[in-house]
Write an enzyme that holds these catalytic residues in place. Structure first.
Site, mmCIF file in Angstrom:
data_model
loop_
_atom_site.group_PDB
_atom_site.id
_atom_site.type_symbol
_atom_site.label_atom_id
_atom_site.label_comp_id
_atom_site.label_asym_id
_atom_site.label_seq_id
_atom_site.Cartn_x
_atom_site.Cartn_y
_atom_site.Cartn_z
ATOM 1 N N CYS A 1 0.847 -1.193 0.000
ATOM 2 C CA CYS A 1 0.000 0.000 0.000
ATOM 3 C C CYS A 1 0.881 1.241 0.000
ATOM 4 C CB CYS A 1 -0.907 0.003 1.229
ATOM 5 S SG CYS A 1 -2.061 1.391 1.288
ATOM 6 N N HIS B 1 -8.658 -3.599 -3.391
ATOM 7 C CA HIS B 1 -7.829 -2.793 -2.490
ATOM 8 C C HIS B 1 -8.340 -1.352 -2.425
ATOM 9 C CE1 HIS B 1 -3.671 -1.801 -0.827
ATOM 10 N NE2 HIS B 1 -4.082 -0.600 -1.210
ATOM 11 N N GLU B 2 -8.634 -0.772 -3.593
ATOM 12 C CA GLU B 2 -9.059 0.631 -3.624
ATOM 13 C C GLU B 2 -10.478 0.811 -3.098
ATOM 14 O OE1 GLU B 2 -6.882 2.743 -3.884
ATOM 15 O OE2 GLU B 2 -5.312 1.553 -4.815
ATOM 16 N N HIS C 1 -10.338 0.970 0.552
ATOM 17 C CA HIS C 1 -9.935 2.282 1.066
ATOM 18 C C HIS C 1 -11.140 3.200 1.233
ATOM 19 C CE1 HIS C 1 -5.651 2.209 1.522
ATOM 20 N NE2 HIS C 1 -5.376 1.962 0.241
#
Length: 203
Positions: A104, A146-147, A150
């Site tokens: 990250c 992953h995004e 977030h």
């Protein structure tokens, strides 16, 4: 497919531990010049950090938004802008896990294995409020997950066992002196020691 803007300015990347990284971000409701400027800056920052994706909270902005430019399993790149992402993952017999390496940009320098489904689809709207959908396998599937995480206040360390998380933070601490506080505005030190080309996702 959205065309990524090329006229942005690089911003410092926000690190794990900052509040904006650890709570559900606000939905995007305004699609004017301020958002377009933010998207351009996010693309510039992602590129400067040599990442394949970047969420708004990674530049300190509390919005459900990410940009990406990432290859799938066959090396074919997709790129785009996604506001208010909704993630769709395989279930049942279609669900297969990929235990690839993940890193990250908000915990720079550290990588570890993180099991995720090997296919993902994301829907949302772009910076103009127009519907978008992206899907794929390989690194692209990992990036989309992953995004989207977030935007929901989750970092990939939240998905790790205590042992793997401990290793991840130890590696991050080792490399921390190489990343200035305003990185990637200021370049990292000892660049040759940080070749992540074969290490998996860096987003």
């Amino acid at each position: 497919m959205s065309t990524l803007p090329t006229d942005g300015s690089v911003r410092p990347i926000t690190r794990w531990g900052e509040d904006v990284m650890h709570h559900v971000n606000q939905p995007v409701t305004e699609f004017g010049d301020d958002l377009h400027r933010l998207v351009a800056d996010m693309v510039a920052t992602m590129n400067a950090a040599e990442g394949v994706g970047l969420a708004a909270n990674q530049v300190g902005v509390d919005l459900q938004l990410f940009v990406f430019s990432c290859p799938d399993k066959n090396g074919v790149y997709q790129h785009g802008v996604v506001c208010n992402p909704v993630l769709d993952l395989p279930e049942g017999k279609d669900r297969k896990l990929d235990e690839g390496d993940e890193g990250c940009l908000s915990l720079p320098g550290a990588f570890t294995k993180c099991a995720r489904p090997d296919f993902a689809r994301v829907t949302g709207v772009d910076q103009f409020g127009e519907p978008v959908a992206y899907e794929g396998d390989g690194l692209l599937a990992r990036c989309l997950q992953h995004e989207t995480d977030h935007t929901q206040g989750m970092v990939f360390g939240d998905r790790l066992s205590r042992k793997y998380k401990k290793r991840l933070f130890a590696e991050a601490e080792e490399f921390a002196p190489d990343y200035p506080a305003d990185w990637p505005i200021s370049p990292m030190l000892n660049q040759d020691e940080h070749d992540h080309s074969d290490e998996g996702l860096n987003a």
